[in-house]
Structure formats: C-alpha cells, structure tokens
Design a protein around this motif. Structure first.
Motif, PDB file in Angstrom:
ATOM      1  N   UNK A  55       0.836  -1.201   0.000  1.00  0.00           N
ATOM      2  CA  UNK A  55       0.000   0.000   0.000  1.00  0.00           C
ATOM      3  C   UNK A  55       0.872   1.253   0.000  1.00  0.00           C
ATOM      4  N   UNK A  56       1.917   1.261   0.804  1.00  0.00           N
ATOM      5  CA  UNK A  56       2.823   2.409   0.857  1.00  0.00           C
ATOM      6  C   UNK A  56       3.504   2.623  -0.495  1.00  0.00           C
ATOM      7  N   UNK A  57       3.946   1.517  -1.095  1.00  0.00           N
ATOM      8  CA  UNK A  57       4.611   1.645  -2.388  1.00  0.00           C
ATOM      9  C   UNK A  57       3.634   2.131  -3.463  1.00  0.00           C
ATOM     10  N   UNK A  58       2.422   1.601  -3.470  1.00  0.00           N
ATOM     11  CA  UNK A  58       1.422   2.037  -4.449  1.00  0.00           C
ATOM     12  C   UNK A  58       1.094   3.515  -4.257  1.00  0.00           C
ATOM     13  N   UNK A  59       0.971   3.940  -3.014  1.00  0.00           N
ATOM     14  CA  UNK A  59       0.690   5.347  -2.727  1.00  0.00           C
ATOM     15  C   UNK A  59       1.821   6.237  -3.220  1.00  0.00           C
ATOM     16  N   UNK A  60       3.068   5.810  -3.004  1.00  0.00           N
ATOM     17  CA  UNK A  60       4.215   6.581  -3.469  1.00  0.00           C
ATOM     18  C   UNK A  60       4.173   6.729  -4.992  1.00  0.00           C
ATOM     19  N   UNK A  61       3.907   5.652  -5.702  1.00  0.00           N
ATOM     20  CA  UNK A  61       3.870   5.705  -7.164  1.00  0.00           C
ATOM     21  C   UNK A  61       2.681   6.530  -7.664  1.00  0.00           C
ATOM     22  N   UNK A  62       1.560   6.450  -7.000  1.00  0.00           N
ATOM     23  CA  UNK A  62       0.410   7.276  -7.398  1.00  0.00           C
ATOM     24  C   UNK A  62       0.721   8.758  -7.199  1.00  0.00           C
ATOM     25  N   UNK A  63       1.391   9.075  -6.094  1.00  0.00           N
ATOM     26  CA  UNK A  63       1.778  10.465  -5.844  1.00  0.00           C
ATOM     27  C   UNK A  63       2.757  10.958  -6.912  1.00  0.00           C
ATOM     28  N   UNK A  64       3.730  10.122  -7.257  1.00  0.00           N
ATOM     29  CA  UNK A  64       4.693  10.504  -8.292  1.00  0.00           C
ATOM     30  C   UNK A  64       3.989  10.693  -9.636  1.00  0.00           C
ATOM     31  N   UNK A  65       3.070   9.797  -9.942  1.00  0.00           N
ATOM     32  CA  UNK A  65       2.333   9.896 -11.197  1.00  0.00           C
ATOM     33  C   UNK A  65       1.510  11.182 -11.234  1.00  0.00           C
ATOM     34  N   UNK A  66       0.863  11.502 -10.120  1.00  0.00           N
ATOM     35  CA  UNK A  66       0.065  12.729 -10.053  1.00  0.00           C
ATOM     36  C   UNK A  66       0.945  13.954 -10.244  1.00  0.00           C
ATOM     37  N   UNK A  67       2.114  13.969  -9.633  1.00  0.00           N
ATOM     38  CA  UNK A  67       3.042  15.083  -9.789  1.00  0.00           C
ATOM     39  C   UNK A  67       3.504  15.205 -11.247  1.00  0.00           C
ATOM     40  N   UNK A  68       3.731  14.059 -11.869  1.00  0.00           N
ATOM     41  CA  UNK A  68       4.177  14.066 -13.272  1.00  0.00           C
ATOM     42  C   UNK A  68       3.065  14.614 -14.165  1.00  0.00           C
ATOM     43  N   UNK A  69       1.813  14.217 -13.890  1.00  0.00           N
ATOM     44  CA  UNK A  69       0.708  14.723 -14.675  1.00  0.00           C
ATOM     45  C   UNK A  69       0.548  16.235 -14.542  1.00  0.00           C
ATOM     46  N   UNK A  70       0.884  16.725 -13.358  1.00  0.00           N
ATOM     47  CA  UNK A  70       0.798  18.164 -13.092  1.00  0.00           C
ATOM     48  C   UNK A  70       2.013  18.907 -13.621  1.00  0.00           C
ATOM     49  N   UNK A  71       2.971  18.159 -14.186  1.00  0.00           N
ATOM     50  CA  UNK A  71       4.170  18.786 -14.727  1.00  0.00           C
ATOM     51  C   UNK A  71       5.180  19.173 -13.678  1.00  0.00           C
ATOM     52  N   UNK A  72       5.034  18.684 -12.485  1.00  0.00           N
ATOM     53  CA  UNK A  72       5.929  19.082 -11.405  1.00  0.00           C
ATOM     54  C   UNK A  72       7.199  18.232 -11.370  1.00  0.00           C
ATOM     55  N   UNK A  73       7.163  17.085 -12.018  1.00  0.00           N
ATOM     56  CA  UNK A  73       8.306  16.198 -11.885  1.00  0.00           C
ATOM     57  C   UNK A  73       8.316  15.243 -13.065  1.00  0.00           C
ATOM     58  N   UNK A  74       9.496  14.781 -13.433  1.00  0.00           N
ATOM     59  CA  UNK A  74       9.599  13.774 -14.483  1.00  0.00           C
ATOM     60  C   UNK A  74       9.554  12.398 -13.859  1.00  0.00           C
ATOM     61  N   UNK A  75       9.153  11.411 -14.656  1.00  0.00           N
ATOM     62  CA  UNK A  75       9.159  10.035 -14.166  1.00  0.00           C
ATOM     63  C   UNK A  75      10.581   9.596 -13.892  1.00  0.00           C
ATOM     64  N   UNK A  76      10.796   8.834 -12.862  1.00  0.00           N
ATOM     65  CA  UNK A  76      12.159   8.380 -12.536  1.00  0.00           C
ATOM     66  C   UNK A  76      12.662   7.377 -13.584  1.00  0.00           C
TER      67      UNK A  76
END
Length: 76
Positions: A55-76
């Motif tokens: 659950x923690x790992x899925x949450x981390x990846x969802x947060x990263x994906x959301x940030x990427x969609x918002x243009x705040x960060x690139x995918x690792x």
C-alpha cells in the motif's frame, strides 16, 4: 470381602488409567490447537505487513504519477 476390595481397587486403577489416557490425549490436542493458532496468527501478521508495504509503495507511485501529470516532476 478382601477379594472384593482387591477387585474394586483393580477396577478403580483401570478407570484412573483410562481417564489419564483421555486427559493426555486432550492435552495433546490442546497443544496442537495452540500451535496452530500461533502459526495462523503469525501468518496473518506477516500478510498484514506485506499489504501495508504494498500500500505504501502504491501510494508513493500514485503520488509521483500525479506530480508528473501536473508537470511538477519527471518520471524516474
């Protein structure tokens, strides 16, 4: 009379022995149930830890994906 007392004592010892065997079987069964409970509880706890970790790992990846969609960060 003495013979009847001797027979009674023998019968009583046989009855005591029978109940002692039943008690030993019941105690053995109780230990098996306790061991199974401990094993099942440990497995449940381990599954819970795995689920929490996933659950923690899925949450981390969802947060990263959301940030990427918002243009705040690139995918690792």
């Amino acid at each position: 009379m003495s013979q009847r007392l001797c027979e009674t004592e023998t019968n009583m010892l046989a009855i005591i022995s029978m109940y002692q065997e039943e008690l030993n079987l019941a105690t053995s069964q109780e230990h098996k149930v306790e061991d199974k409970y401990v094993r099942v509880y440990a497995e449940k706890e381990a599954r819970g830890r795995v689920i929490d970790s996933l659950h923690q790992e899925a949450t981390m990846w969802m947060d990263r994906f959301a940030l990427t969609l918002n243009g705040s960060q690139e995918l690792p």
